[in-house]
Write an enzyme that holds these catalytic residues in place. Structure first.
Site, PDB file in Angstrom:
ATOM      1  N   ASP A  25       0.806  -1.219  -0.034  1.00 22.65           N
ATOM      2  CA  ASP A  25      -0.073   0.055  -0.115  1.00 22.65           C
ATOM      3  C   ASP A  25       0.896   1.342  -0.157  1.00 22.65           C
ATOM      4  O   ASP A  25       1.563   1.387   1.183  1.00 22.65           O
ATOM      5  CB  ASP A  25      -0.860  -0.124   1.190  1.00 22.65           C
ATOM      6  CG  ASP A  25      -1.715   1.242   1.428  1.00 22.65           C
ATOM      7  OD1 ASP A  25      -1.645   2.145   0.604  1.00 22.65           O
ATOM      8  OD2 ASP A  25      -2.545   1.349   2.415  1.00 22.65           O
ATOM      9  N   LYS A  87       2.855  11.181  -3.232  1.00 27.15           N
ATOM     10  CA  LYS A  87       1.960  10.513  -4.056  1.00 27.15           C
ATOM     11  C   LYS A  87       0.989  11.614  -4.637  1.00 27.15           C
ATOM     12  O   LYS A  87       0.460  11.322  -5.799  1.00 27.15           O
ATOM     13  CB  LYS A  87       1.131   9.634  -3.156  1.00 27.15           C
ATOM     14  CG  LYS A  87      -0.248   8.750  -3.926  1.00 27.15           C
ATOM     15  CD  LYS A  87      -0.550   8.141  -3.049  1.00 27.15           C
ATOM     16  CE  LYS A  87      -1.740   7.001  -3.516  1.00 27.15           C
ATOM     17  NZ  LYS A  87      -2.229   5.935  -2.440  1.00 27.15           N
ATOM     18  N   GLU A 185      -7.314   0.378  -4.583  1.00 33.68           N
ATOM     19  CA  GLU A 185      -7.281   0.295  -3.131  1.00 33.68           C
ATOM     20  C   GLU A 185      -8.672  -0.046  -2.665  1.00 33.68           C
ATOM     21  O   GLU A 185      -8.593  -1.151  -1.767  1.00 33.68           O
ATOM     22  CB  GLU A 185      -6.976   1.851  -2.489  1.00 33.68           C
ATOM     23  CG  GLU A 185      -5.403   2.195  -2.694  1.00 33.68           C
ATOM     24  CD  GLU A 185      -5.163   3.784  -2.648  1.00 33.68           C
ATOM     25  OE1 GLU A 185      -6.237   4.311  -1.937  1.00 33.68           O
ATOM     26  OE2 GLU A 185      -4.167   3.897  -2.873  1.00 33.68           O
ATOM     27  N   ASP A 207     -13.186   5.409   2.355  1.00 29.04           N
ATOM     28  CA  ASP A 207     -11.883   5.365   2.715  1.00 29.04           C
ATOM     29  C   ASP A 207     -11.517   7.097   3.246  1.00 29.04           C
ATOM     30  O   ASP A 207     -11.431   7.971   2.643  1.00 29.04           O
ATOM     31  CB  ASP A 207     -10.739   5.043   1.796  1.00 29.04           C
ATOM     32  CG  ASP A 207      -9.387   5.167   1.783  1.00 29.04           C
ATOM     33  OD1 ASP A 207      -9.040   5.700   3.084  1.00 29.04           O
ATOM     34  OD2 ASP A 207      -8.504   4.612   1.088  1.00 29.04           O
TER      35      ASP A 207
HETATM   36  P1  ADP Z   1      -3.683   8.378   4.386  1.00 28.51           P
HETATM   37  O1  ADP Z   1      -4.622   7.304   3.841  1.00 28.51           O
HETATM   38  O2  ADP Z   1      -3.970   9.699   3.910  1.00 28.51           O
HETATM   39  O3  ADP Z   1      -2.265   8.099   4.403  1.00 28.51           O
HETATM   40  P2  ADP Z   1      -4.395   7.008   7.021  1.00 28.51           P
HETATM   41  O4  ADP Z   1      -5.350   6.219   6.436  1.00 28.51           O
HETATM   42  O5  ADP Z   1      -3.087   6.436   7.270  1.00 28.51           O
HETATM   43  O6  ADP Z   1      -4.087   8.262   5.935  1.00 28.51           O
HETATM   44  O7  ADP Z   1      -5.090   8.071   8.186  1.00 28.51           O
HETATM   45  C1  ADP Z   1      -4.561   8.938   8.634  1.00 28.51           C
HETATM   46  C2  ADP Z   1      -5.420   9.797   9.495  1.00 28.51           C
HETATM   47  O8  ADP Z   1      -6.186   8.930  10.402  1.00 28.51           O
HETATM   48  C3  ADP Z   1      -4.852  10.997  10.340  1.00 28.51           C
HETATM   49  O9  ADP Z   1      -5.739  12.038  10.088  1.00 28.51           O
HETATM   50  C4  ADP Z   1      -4.999  10.297  11.534  1.00 28.51           C
HETATM   51  O10 ADP Z   1      -5.179  11.560  12.647  1.00 28.51           O
HETATM   52  C5  ADP Z   1      -6.217   9.503  11.838  1.00 28.51           C
HETATM   53  N1  ADP Z   1      -6.313   8.763  12.837  1.00 28.51           N
HETATM   54  C6  ADP Z   1      -5.407   7.600  12.828  1.00 28.51           C
HETATM   55  N2  ADP Z   1      -5.637   6.920  14.014  1.00 28.51           N
HETATM   56  C7  ADP Z   1      -6.776   7.599  14.618  1.00 28.51           C
HETATM   57  C8  ADP Z   1      -7.781   7.401  15.877  1.00 28.51           C
HETATM   58  N3  ADP Z   1      -7.577   6.446  16.539  1.00 28.51           N
HETATM   59  N4  ADP Z   1      -8.896   8.191  15.806  1.00 28.51           N
HETATM   60  C9  ADP Z   1      -9.055   9.026  14.969  1.00 28.51           C
HETATM   61  N5  ADP Z   1      -8.386   9.279  13.711  1.00 28.51           N
HETATM   62  C10 ADP Z   1      -7.162   8.596  13.817  1.00 28.51           C
HETATM   63 MG    MG Z   2      -5.101   5.428   2.604  1.00 30.84          MG
END
Ligand code: ADP
Ligand code: MG
Length: 623
Positions: A25, A87, A185, A207
């Site tokens: 990913d 990205k 995805e 997502d």
């Molecule tokens: P991306 O796909 O944009 O790379 P992610 O899927 O890794 O992002 O998600 C990141 C987001 O998820 C961030 O805004 C982070 O603060 C939020 N996040 C991660 N864990 C939690 C949680 N336990 N509660 C709420 N938000 C969360």
């Molecule tokens: Mg993501």
């Protein structure tokens, strides 16, 4: 349209060889690598036991670089040499990002794609930066298995266009990875839940990450997924909620963030408070602002009040995608939750409420939302490496924007409609416009609009060596082929002589997600205006064609005409050309009709003469 079932071609598995295939990913903020170990899919940890690799690369002197957490930690002190969120730049040109994301980099226009000028390491393209991240993940996997990798399945957003997919593949190649396949995805997430072995029907994938929101609708038929529709917002995510909470906390504390450092500290504190509030009812928001430490208590209810408008925006997109796809909510059997922000109880409840109390489906949350995409990719890689069942069905995606070619008058003839399942091959026949035309320019475009200038140009090539024939006599078959990775090749072949030309759209990189969304919106909004423009252009082309044909007929057989007849035809031609310069499609059509009527007798005389010539000297029984 019928679903295609694809079983992987080529040699079957070699039972003596252990093939390690991984799923990757490649994310905006984090990347992960997963594989099947001990019979189960799992994300592979680094030496410190962490599975997430921040998608950050810091370039140092002497060609050295660090990737992941240590790069991220250096972001504040060395922003120009530390590349994050690359990205968002994949397959984009300078013009695509101008005025967009406020990134602290100096961009230069590279061949087909923007590059980042780093002070210590020179220019780096997004492909090179992504390759560093992929190489780090490859290394992690090779260390884990103590073996070379057989290959990888890499995930990309469902709406990634040709250029973005090609850029991702190039990055993998640069990282020394064999790409078994790119998959979308949402499809990977659905596979992680084993939905491909479950009940047929519709599933949604919601997502919500840090900076982006994507909603996809998948249809499962006989174990095969098809992406039916996609939507989302390329600038909506957990970061917005962090921002809102930081502002709220500063206001509550009655302090102002005066420096960039203050603002950063407020955001970091907001993010960690927000994440903690997914489990706790109330937590402190604590940040160093200016000289002192500021602390404010935040309750979950307070956070939810701030977050609700953003969550509402995601729900509007979900409704829109369902409406566009003409799908009833009750027909959606499950919603797969992906992305860190779906850990927020508010988000889960809002999605469940959207579908209503009577909804028979399920909101699926039990696979870790950070890992679910990588896990699905690993399962897919495993079966592509030959570990799957015999004839295992593979996954299908759709193309995000229609593909077509330019025809006379600057109009687009769509050959592959958007949301067509890939792989796909489609052909259409075209003909020449002028007598004796021996070459044809093929202009491949992408988009939903009727006029070429409103679409995106993907490639141009020429078919030469068409034998000279009368206008409209040549038959040129143009074939579009989109492979399973979403890459396009176009060929043109004159059917009589067999002359052929082709391009592989190694696309001129660059079309942003926002652009795709905008082009789709404009396509819908302008359908009516486009139709009027189309009929005007068609009328003009028809007028020109008929005048050309009449001229060449007069050149050949003008002797058949009386002077008065000839003058009348000239007059009708002049009128048609004059009208074609105006914008009244109906007037052009009327002039064309008049010309067609005025040349009818001449056409009949030519035909008779042709027959007489053909019959000259032949007796009736020979005919
Ligand atoms: P991306 O796909 O944009 O790379 P992610 O899927 O890794 O992002 O998600 C990141 C987001 O998820 C961030 O805004 C982070 O603060 C939020 N996040 C991660 N864990 C939690 C949680 N336990 N509660 C709420 N938000 C969360
Ligand atoms: Mg993501």
């Amino acid at each position: 349209m019928a679903l295609l079932q694809i079983s992987e071609p080529g040699a079957g598995p070699d039972p003596h060889q252990r093939r390690v295939a991984v799923g990757i990913d490649l994310g905006t903020t984090h990347s992960l690598v997963a594989a099947i170990r001990h019979g189960l899919p799992e994300c592979l940890p680094d030496a410190a036991g962490r599975v997430l690799l921040p998608s950050a690369v810091r370039y140092l002197e002497d060609g050295k670089r660090v990737i992941g957490y240590s790069a991220l930690a250096a972001q504040a002190e060395d922003p120009e040499n530390t590349i994050v969120s690359v990205k968002r730049l994949m397959g984009r040109r300078l013009a695509d990002i101008a005025g967009g994301d406020k990134l602290p980099y100096r961009f230069v226009d590279g061949p087909g794609m923007v590059a980042i000028a780093t002070p210590v390491a020179g220019e780096k393209t997004p492909v090179e930066v992504s390759a560093e991240i992929l190489a780090a993940l490859r290394q992690r996997a090779e260390d884990t298995f103590d073996a070379e990798l057989y290959g990888a399945v890499i995930t990309v957003p469902a709406y990634f266009d040709d250029a973005q997919r090609q850029a991702t593949k190039d990055a993998a190649r640069l990282a020394g990875l064999e790409v078994l396949r790119l998959i979308s995805e949402p499809t990977a997430a659905a596979v992680a839940y084993g939905l491909d072995h479950g009940a047929e029907g519709l599933y949604a994938v919601y997502d919500l990450g840090g900076g982006t929101f994507d909603i996809s609708l998948l249809r499962l038929t006989r174990g095969v997924f098809e992406v039916v529709a996609t939507g989302g917002d390329a600038a909506l995510g957990g970061d917005d909620i962090d921002q809102a909470l930081a502002e709220w906390a500063l206001a509550r504390a009655g302090v102002a963030a005066r420096t960039a450092q203050d603002r950063r500290a407020a955001l970091v504190a907001a993010r960690s408070a927000k994440e903690a509030l997914s489990a706790a009812a109330s937590v402190p928001w604590r940040a160093t602002i200016g000289e002192g430490i500021v602390e404010v208590t935040v309750t979950r209810a307070e956070l939810e009040a701030l977050a609700r408008p953003y969550v509402e925006r995601t729900l509007r997109e979900v409704r829109r995608v369902l409406r566009d796809a003409r799908v009833e909510r009750d027909h959606v059997q499950g919603v797969v939750m992906v992305g860190g922000s779906t850990r927020m109880p508010l988000v889960r409840e809002a999605v469940r409420d959207l579908f209503g109390a009577q909804w028979p489906g399920r909101v699926l949350t039990n696979v870790n939302p950070d890992e679910v995409v990588a896990i699905g990719a690993a399962l897919q890689a495993h079966s592509l490496a030959g570990h799957g069942r015999e004839g295992e069905l593979l996954l299908l995606d759709v193309i995000a924007l229609s593909l077509g070619i330019e025809t006379m008058g600057g109009l687009v003839e769509r050959i592959v409609e958007r949301n067509t399942t890939i792989p796909v091959a489609k052909a259409q026949d075209f003909t020449t416009f002028k007598d004796g035309q021996t070459a044809m320019a093929i202009h491949v475009v992408q988009g939903e609009r009727d006029r070429v200038e409103d679409c995106r140009s993907l490639a141009r090539f020429e078919l030469r060596g068409i034998p000279p024939m009368a206008a409209g006599a040549a038959r040129i078959r143009v074939t579009f082929q989109v492979d399973a990775d979403g890459l396009l090749s176009v060929s043109a072949r004159e059917l009589g002589s067999g002359v052929e030309a082709a391009v592989s759209v190694k696309p001129s990189y660059g079309l942003a997600d926002d652009d795709i969304a905008r082009m789709l919106r404009e396509g819908f909004a302008n359908a009516e205006g486009d139709m009027a423009a189309r009929s005007l252009r068609e009328a003009r082309v028809e007028a020109e064609r008929l005048v050309l044909a009449t001229r060449s007929a007069i050149a050949a057989d003008g002797a058949l005409l009386q002077a008065a007849e000839r003058a009348e035809i000239e007059q009708l031609m002049a009128e048609a050309l004059h009208r074609a310069e105006g914008t009244d499609a109906q007037a052009i059509e009327a002039a064309v009709k008049a010309l067609a009527a005025g040349t009818e007798a001449f056409a009949a005389a030519r035909m008779n003469q042709g027959i007489r010539r053909a019959l000259a000297g032949k007796r009736l029984e020979e005919v």
